[in-house]
Structure formats: structure tokens, C-alpha cells
Design a protein around this motif. Structure first.
Motif, PDB file in Angstrom:
ATOM      1  N   GLY A 104       0.820  -1.208   0.000  1.00  0.00           N
ATOM      2  CA  GLY A 104       0.000   0.000   0.000  1.00  0.00           C
ATOM      3  C   GLY A 104       0.853   1.256   0.000  1.00  0.00           C
ATOM      4  O   GLY A 104       0.467   2.288   0.564  1.00  0.00           O
ATOM      5  N   LYS A 116       1.717   4.234  -1.375  1.00  0.00           N
ATOM      6  CA  LYS A 116       1.265   5.241  -2.340  1.00  0.00           C
ATOM      7  C   LYS A 116       2.376   6.220  -2.691  1.00  0.00           C
ATOM      8  O   LYS A 116       2.419   6.753  -3.798  1.00  0.00           O
ATOM      9  CB  LYS A 116       0.051   5.984  -1.777  1.00  0.00           C
ATOM     10  CG  LYS A 116      -1.158   5.086  -1.537  1.00  0.00           C
ATOM     11  CD  LYS A 116      -2.362   5.862  -1.072  1.00  0.00           C
ATOM     12  CE  LYS A 116      -2.243   6.309   0.363  1.00  0.00           C
ATOM     13  NZ  LYS A 116      -2.311   5.185   1.302  1.00  0.00           N
ATOM     14  N   ARG A 152      -5.779   5.190  -5.812  1.00  0.00           N
ATOM     15  CA  ARG A 152      -6.649   4.350  -6.633  1.00  0.00           C
ATOM     16  C   ARG A 152      -5.897   3.123  -7.146  1.00  0.00           C
ATOM     17  O   ARG A 152      -6.446   2.019  -7.195  1.00  0.00           O
ATOM     18  CB  ARG A 152      -7.187   5.161  -7.816  1.00  0.00           C
ATOM     19  CG  ARG A 152      -8.306   4.444  -8.598  1.00  0.00           C
ATOM     20  CD  ARG A 152      -8.750   5.248  -9.796  1.00  0.00           C
ATOM     21  NE  ARG A 152      -9.098   6.599  -9.408  1.00  0.00           N
ATOM     22  CZ  ARG A 152      -8.873   7.668 -10.149  1.00  0.00           C
ATOM     23  NH1 ARG A 152      -8.271   7.549 -11.326  1.00  0.00           N
ATOM     24  NH2 ARG A 152      -9.236   8.855  -9.740  1.00  0.00           N
ATOM     25  N   SER A 201      -5.694   0.678  -4.272  1.00  0.00           N
ATOM     26  CA  SER A 201      -7.009   0.126  -3.954  1.00  0.00           C
ATOM     27  C   SER A 201      -7.487  -0.879  -4.993  1.00  0.00           C
ATOM     28  O   SER A 201      -7.984  -1.960  -4.664  1.00  0.00           O
ATOM     29  CB  SER A 201      -8.022   1.270  -3.824  1.00  0.00           C
ATOM     30  OG  SER A 201      -9.333   0.773  -3.640  1.00  0.00           O
ATOM     31  N   GLU A 202      -7.313  -0.524  -6.272  1.00  0.00           N
ATOM     32  CA  GLU A 202      -7.864  -1.358  -7.340  1.00  0.00           C
ATOM     33  C   GLU A 202      -6.969  -2.525  -7.735  1.00  0.00           C
ATOM     34  O   GLU A 202      -7.446  -3.512  -8.297  1.00  0.00           O
ATOM     35  CB  GLU A 202      -8.183  -0.497  -8.567  1.00  0.00           C
ATOM     36  CG  GLU A 202      -9.273   0.531  -8.316  1.00  0.00           C
ATOM     37  CD  GLU A 202      -9.701   1.254  -9.578  1.00  0.00           C
ATOM     38  OE1 GLU A 202      -9.451   0.718 -10.687  1.00  0.00           O
ATOM     39  OE2 GLU A 202     -10.264   2.354  -9.465  1.00  0.00           O
ATOM     40  N   LYS A 262      -4.706  -4.135  -5.568  1.00  0.00           N
ATOM     41  CA  LYS A 262      -4.274  -5.008  -4.472  1.00  0.00           C
ATOM     42  C   LYS A 262      -4.792  -6.432  -4.633  1.00  0.00           C
ATOM     43  O   LYS A 262      -4.155  -7.384  -4.181  1.00  0.00           O
ATOM     44  CB  LYS A 262      -4.711  -4.440  -3.123  1.00  0.00           C
ATOM     45  CG  LYS A 262      -6.217  -4.347  -2.931  1.00  0.00           C
ATOM     46  CD  LYS A 262      -6.547  -3.712  -1.591  1.00  0.00           C
ATOM     47  CE  LYS A 262      -8.054  -3.595  -1.395  1.00  0.00           C
ATOM     48  NZ  LYS A 262      -8.387  -2.947  -0.101  1.00  0.00           N
TER      49      LYS A 262
END
Length: 204
Positions: free
Chosen positions: A105, A107, A123, A126-127, A129
Motif C-alpha cells: 500500500g 502510495k 486508486r 485500492s484497485e 491489491k
């Protein structure tokens, strides 16, 4: 569809290479990382190819490995990520580093790429993972794509993964642990260091 090109480097531009294949010059768009890894003009080179066909054009994208090409495809499943942004991400993060960043995660690592702001980085995490198992496979998932990514990694990384497998860890588990610690340890980390750090990661 063209899936691979093997020929001689004719010339390079800012975002592409012209590969001479038996007298035909193919213009292939690549990440800066891939372009830097190519040999000098006149020398042989081979690239995995993603062919994009639209009504008004046919464009070729080139990669050093099948794993890098799979990452390129995966990244573009996220809204707001086109070919240019995907290549920018792959310039900053190679396949093992990319999958490790998504898995953690991270970012900040993704936001280092040109065209990726904090919102898009969030995004991506999130999309993707749940899609990274294509490279870091979970139970019952094929390990071949990530195996290709490991093989494309520096020798100490591949050797560390092999050593952990010999110690009894599963390939996905070993590859994930080494990918995580390799980014933190830096490019100069040797195999023994990566093994030691990965064992700590696995024990955490």
C-alpha cells in the motif's frame, strides 16, 4: 498481432526505439528504464511487444520481459491510467518493486511516477491489491508470471528467492518477502543480506 520482436537497434528517441527486423524498422514505444537497458545502435536486441490497434493507428509498446508487459496491461485496468502513465510508472518501478509497493500500500512510491498524483496513487493501490496475485500468486494461482519477474530481477534477488524455497518456503511467499526487503535494502544488497532480511520479514 505482434508479441515479440528480435532484431538490431537502429536508433532511439526520447520515448521509443526503432528496431530493424530483417530490413523493416519497427517504431516501438518503451519506458525510459527499458530504453536505458537496450544495447547501442547496431547491436542485437529482443523485446516483448504489446500491440495496440485503434481505428486511427497501430502502436507497438516494448518491454524487457513478459512480466513487465503484464504489469503494463494490469496498470491500464485502473481508470485514469493510459499507456503513457503506465510507462512512466514502469520507468520508476520495475515489476518486483511495483508489486511490492502495491502489496504494501505504498502510495508514495507510486506517486514518484510522472502523471501520478496522490489520488491516482491511492486508486492504484485500492484497485490493484487484488490483482497483484498475477505476479505474487496466492493459493491455487499460477506462479509463472511472477517467476518471470523474479528471473528478470538482479541476481542477488533471484538467488535469495531460490535459497528461501530451498529452506521450505513456497515460491510466492519467498518472492513476496524478498521483493519487499530488496527495495528497502537498496541495489547493492548481496544475497546473504536479502536472505537475512527476508527471514525476518517472514517471521514478523
Amino acid at each position: 498481432m505482434i508479441g515479440k520482436l528480435k532484431g538490431v537497434v537502429d536508433s532511439q528517441g526520447e520515448d521509443h526505439v526503432i528496431l530493424d527486423v530483417h530490413g523493416v524498422g519497427y517504431l516501438v514505444h518503451c519506458s525510459a528504464r527499458t530504453l536505458q537497458a537496450l544495447p547501442a545502435a547496431g547491436e542485437a536486441a529482443s523485446l516483448a511487444i504489446e500491440t495496440v490497434v485503434r481505428e486511427d493507428m497501430i502502436r507497438l509498446y516494448g518491454f524487457r520481459s513478459d512480466a513487465e508487459r503484464e504489469c503494463f496491461r494490469m496498470l491500464q485496468t485502473v481508470q485514469g491510467v493510459g499507456a503513457k502513465v503506465a510507462l512512466g510508472i514502469l520507468t520508476v518501478l520495475d515489476p518486483p518493486a511495483l508489486t511490492a509497493a502495491i502489496g504494501r500500500g505504498d502510495k508514495t512510491a507510486l506517486a514518484r511516477a510522472p502523471g501520478v498524483g496522490p489520488r491516482l496513487a491511492a486508486r492504484l493501490v485500492s484497485e490493484l491489491k487484488d490483482k497483484t496475485p498475477a505476479f505474487l500468486p496466492g493459493p491455487g494461482e499460477a506462479a509463472v508470471p511472477y517467476t518471470a519477474a523474479v528471473a528478470d530481477a538482479p541476481r542477488p534477488v533471484a538467488d535469495a528467492v531460490s535459497a528461501l524455497i530451498n529452506l521450505g518456503y513456497g515460491e510466492p511467499q519467498a518472492a513476496r518477502a524478498v521483493a519487499v526487503v530488496a527495495e528497502a535494502a537498496g541495489e547493492d544488497a548481496d544475497t546473504a543480506t536479502l536472505i537475512r532480511l527476508a527471514l525476518r520479514e517472514l517471521a514478523a
